[in-house]
Design a protein around this motif. Structure first.
Motif, PDB file in Angstrom:
ATOM      1  N   HIS A  58     -23.291 -72.190 -88.743  1.00 54.27           N
ATOM      2  CA  HIS A  58     -22.119 -71.774 -87.952  1.00 54.27           C
ATOM      3  C   HIS A  58     -20.930 -72.690 -88.207  1.00 54.27           C
ATOM      4  N   ARG A  59     -21.201 -74.009 -88.321  1.00 57.15           N
ATOM      5  CA  ARG A  59     -20.104 -74.959 -88.558  1.00 57.15           C
ATOM      6  C   ARG A  59     -19.444 -74.703 -89.904  1.00 57.15           C
ATOM      7  N   LEU A  60     -20.259 -74.478 -90.928  1.00 58.84           N
ATOM      8  CA  LEU A  60     -19.706 -74.248 -92.262  1.00 58.84           C
ATOM      9  C   LEU A  60     -18.928 -72.932 -92.330  1.00 58.84           C
ATOM     10  N   ARG A  61     -19.408 -71.899 -91.652  1.00 57.36           N
ATOM     11  CA  ARG A  61     -18.684 -70.630 -91.653  1.00 57.36           C
ATOM     12  C   ARG A  61     -17.330 -70.774 -90.962  1.00 57.36           C
ATOM     13  N   SER A  62     -17.309 -71.512 -89.854  1.00 58.12           N
ATOM     14  CA  SER A  62     -16.029 -71.759 -89.174  1.00 58.12           C
ATOM     15  C   SER A  62     -15.087 -72.564 -90.064  1.00 58.12           C
ATOM     16  N   LEU A  63     -15.635 -73.553 -90.771  1.00 61.84           N
ATOM     17  CA  LEU A  63     -14.815 -74.367 -91.660  1.00 61.84           C
ATOM     18  C   LEU A  63     -14.247 -73.525 -92.800  1.00 61.84           C
ATOM     19  N   ILE A  64     -15.064 -72.653 -93.383  1.00 57.66           N
ATOM     20  CA  ILE A  64     -14.596 -71.788 -94.469  1.00 57.66           C
ATOM     21  C   ILE A  64     -13.507 -70.847 -93.982  1.00 57.66           C
ATOM     22  N   ASP A  65     -13.697 -70.265 -92.793  1.00 62.64           N
ATOM     23  CA  ASP A  65     -12.674 -69.374 -92.229  1.00 62.64           C
ATOM     24  C   ASP A  65     -11.365 -70.127 -92.004  1.00 62.64           C
ATOM     25  N   SER A  66     -11.467 -71.355 -91.500  1.00 63.12           N
ATOM     26  CA  SER A  66     -10.258 -72.149 -91.249  1.00 63.12           C
ATOM     27  C   SER A  66      -9.551 -72.493 -92.556  1.00 63.12           C
ATOM     28  N   LEU A  67     -10.312 -72.893 -93.569  1.00 65.07           N
ATOM     29  CA  LEU A  67      -9.710 -73.216 -94.863  1.00 65.07           C
ATOM     30  C   LEU A  67      -9.087 -71.985 -95.515  1.00 65.07           C
ATOM     31  N   HIS A  68      -9.727 -70.838 -95.330  1.00 64.94           N
ATOM     32  CA  HIS A  68      -9.200 -69.606 -95.905  1.00 64.94           C
ATOM     33  C   HIS A  68      -7.903 -69.188 -95.221  1.00 64.94           C
ATOM     34  N   ARG A  69      -7.854 -69.309 -93.882  1.00 69.72           N
ATOM     35  CA  ARG A  69      -6.640 -68.938 -93.145  1.00 69.72           C
ATOM     36  C   ARG A  69      -5.462 -69.833 -93.519  1.00 69.72           C
ATOM     37  N   ASN A  70      -5.753 -71.112 -93.773  1.00 68.13           N
ATOM     38  CA  ASN A  70      -4.685 -72.048 -94.130  1.00 68.13           C
ATOM     39  C   ASN A  70      -4.398 -72.080 -95.632  1.00 68.13           C
ATOM     40  N   LYS A  71      -5.031 -71.134 -96.385  1.00 66.99           N
ATOM     41  CA  LYS A  71      -4.802 -70.986 -97.820  1.00 66.99           C
ATOM     42  C   LYS A  71      -5.124 -72.263 -98.601  1.00 66.99           C
ATOM     43  N   ILE A  72      -6.101 -73.010 -98.086  1.00 67.22           N
ATOM     44  CA  ILE A  72      -6.554 -74.202 -98.784  1.00 67.22           C
ATOM     45  C   ILE A  72      -7.688 -73.864 -99.745  1.00 67.22           C
ATOM     46  N   LEU A  73      -8.456 -72.847 -99.403  1.00 72.40           N
ATOM     47  CA  LEU A  73      -9.611 -72.448-100.196  1.00 72.40           C
ATOM     48  C   LEU A  73      -9.319 -71.123-100.896  1.00 72.40           C
ATOM     49  N   ASP A  74      -9.725 -71.044-102.146  1.00 70.21           N
ATOM     50  CA  ASP A  74      -9.528 -69.815-102.908  1.00 70.21           C
ATOM     51  C   ASP A  74     -10.274 -68.651-102.235  1.00 70.21           C
ATOM     52  N   PRO A  75      -9.617 -67.485-102.051  1.00 72.08           N
ATOM     53  CA  PRO A  75     -10.276 -66.350-101.372  1.00 72.08           C
ATOM     54  C   PRO A  75     -11.560 -65.912-102.052  1.00 72.08           C
ATOM     55  N   LYS A  76     -11.563 -65.909-103.375  1.00 72.40           N
ATOM     56  CA  LYS A  76     -12.759 -65.500-104.100  1.00 72.40           C
ATOM     57  C   LYS A  76     -13.921 -66.439-103.794  1.00 72.40           C
ATOM     58  N   LEU A  77     -13.637 -67.741-103.809  1.00 69.99           N
ATOM     59  CA  LEU A  77     -14.671 -68.718-103.506  1.00 69.99           C
ATOM     60  C   LEU A  77     -15.099 -68.620-102.045  1.00 69.99           C
ATOM     61  N   ALA A  78     -14.127 -68.375-101.155  1.00 58.81           N
ATOM     62  CA  ALA A  78     -14.451 -68.247 -99.732  1.00 58.81           C
ATOM     63  C   ALA A  78     -15.400 -67.080 -99.486  1.00 58.81           C
ATOM     64  N   ASP A  79     -15.144 -65.948-100.149  1.00 63.50           N
ATOM     65  CA  ASP A  79     -16.031 -64.786 -99.985  1.00 63.50           C
ATOM     66  C   ASP A  79     -17.436 -65.089-100.500  1.00 63.50           C
ATOM     67  N   LYS A  80     -17.506 -65.780-101.649  1.00 61.77           N
ATOM     68  CA  LYS A  80     -18.814 -66.108-102.210  1.00 61.77           C
ATOM     69  C   LYS A  80     -19.585 -67.054-101.287  1.00 61.77           C
ATOM     70  N   LEU A  81     -18.888 -68.083-100.783  1.00 55.12           N
ATOM     71  CA  LEU A  81     -19.548 -69.032 -99.891  1.00 55.12           C
ATOM     72  C   LEU A  81     -19.992 -68.357 -98.595  1.00 55.12           C
ATOM     73  N   ASP A  82     -19.157 -67.462 -98.086  1.00 51.87           N
ATOM     74  CA  ASP A  82     -19.519 -66.755 -96.859  1.00 51.87           C
ATOM     75  C   ASP A  82     -20.755 -65.876 -97.069  1.00 51.87           C
ATOM     76  N   GLU A  83     -20.831 -65.211 -98.210  1.00 55.19           N
ATOM     77  CA  GLU A  83     -22.015 -64.395 -98.512  1.00 55.19           C
ATOM     78  C   GLU A  83     -23.259 -65.267 -98.654  1.00 55.19           C
ATOM     79  N   ASP A  84     -23.101 -66.442 -99.273  1.00 58.97           N
ATOM     80  CA  ASP A  84     -24.243 -67.348 -99.413  1.00 58.97           C
ATOM     81  C   ASP A  84     -24.744 -67.831 -98.051  1.00 58.97           C
TER      82      ASP A  84
END
Length: 361
Positions: A58-84
């Motif tokens: 849960h912590r990592l998913r929240s972190l990925i969502d936060s990084l994605h919203r702030n455009k710090i993390l690449d969307p493609k990578l964010a989707d892959k990490l979220d699926e994993d």
């Protein structure tokens, strides 16, 4: 003589035999207590590990969502990490380790019927058995949902001269009460064991239970003007036939899609099919019109019951009560269906954007 000698010999050492059995019982009790103690310690350690892993996901998913919203993390990578992470959670909740995760709290409905009994299954095979029994129950009741009212309507035209007797209709309402009580019990148990059933569908069955109970006290009017007085009953039976068709379609087509999602790691084995939540495009084109027509017809039957009460054709309080409940259930079903379709549409749009980005790259 031989039997007497054997009995005398047994009587001579009966005290030793009894003492030996008592000692064996004590040794077995000590061994069992030791085993349970060791198992309890190991189970506690596994429980802590499972809770820690679940919290970390849960912590990592929240972190990925936060990084994605702030455009710090690449969307493609964010989707892959979220699926994993989603796949890791499915492994956690679908495997044997799920027995070490806390179950959902038991509601008052289960406590009212079963008392303070814990229905959370500690073994995964038992949980899946509960789910399969629930699916089988829905399959059986879908057929009855279609056959019972259709039989009443056929007999009404062929044998009863267009006027339904009281007993068969009340028998049908008693069966509805049994049906919805069984569904509500099974769904509450599934939720305790980690299923994803939306709360509204359980509340919907509570309303249906109350309506079936109230309708049992509703006096079915006969001649004269039987057709006019029983118009609401006739429409309700026709709606029930449509509900049976919709349930059969959902059970047959959407469960296949759910199995596919489970195989891909996008759904849990304890998830169940409801509404259009697991359908694919071709199925949605078939199911959505049926669901919306069914909901509209449900509201129409409710409004018709209210109309018959207010114009004085059938003025019992049961008519007003059932009419209000039907309208409320239709509105709730419509709102949940639209909400599910919007979530599904946003998910599909997200997948299309991700796919187009992959093609561009």
């Amino acid at each position: 003589m031989g039997d007497s000698a054997t009995l005398e010999q047994s009587a001579g050492n009966i005290d030793e035999q009894v003492s030996g059995v008592v000692e064996q019982a004590k040794e077995l009790q000590d061994a069992a207590s030791s085993h349970i103690s060791r198992t309890s310690v190991e189970e506690q350690a596994l429980r802590k590990s499972a809770l820690s892993l679940d919290s970390n996901i849960h912590r990592l998913r929240s972190l990925i969502d936060s990084l994605h919203r702030n455009k710090i993390l690449d969307p493609k990578l964010a989707d892959k990490l979220d699926e994993d992470l989603q796949r890791a959670r499915c492994i956690l909740v679908d495997g044997d380790a799920s027995s070490f995760l806390p179950g959902n709290a038991q509601g008052g409905f289960l406590r009212m019927f079963l008392g303070p009994i814990n229905v959370h299954a500690t073994r995964k095979d038992v949980q899946l058995k509960v789910k399969e029994e629930y699916n089988s129950y829905r399959d059986r009741t879908a057929l009855l949902f279609l056959l019972f009212p259709s039989t009443l309507l056929i007999l009404r035209s062929w044998i009863w001269d267009g006027c339904l007797p009281t007993f068969p209709v009340q028998l049908y309402q008693a069966w509805l009460l049994f049906l919805y009580t069984g569904l509500a019990l099974r769904e509450n148990i599934l939720r305790v064991n980690g299923s994803d059933i939306r709360p509204w569908w359980i509340y919907h069955h509570y309303c249906a239970m109350i309506m079936a109970l109230v309708s049992l006290t509703w006096e079915i009017k006969g001649q004269p003007n039987c057709a006019q007085k029983q118009r609401g009953v006739q429409l309700f039976l026709q709606w029930a036939m449509m509900q049976g068709v919709a349930m059969l379609l959902q059970n047959r087509y959407q469960r296949q899609r759910l199995y596919t999602r489970i195989a891909l790691g996008k759904a849990k084995r304890m998830d169940v099919v409801w509404g259009e939540t697991a359908g694919v495009d071709g199925q949605l084109w078939l199911l959505c019109p049926i669901l919306f027509i069914l909901q509209g017809f449900e509201a129409y039957v409710g409004l018709l019951l209210l109309k018959t009460a207010f114009v004085g054709v059938v003025s019992e309080w049961q008519v007003v009560f059932c009419g209000v409940l039907l309208v409320l259930m239709a509105v709730g079903n419509f709102a949940n269906t639209v909400q599910t379709l919007m979530v599904k549409s946003r998910f599909k749009a997200k997948m299309k954007r991700s796919k187009s980005k992959q093609e561009l790259n």
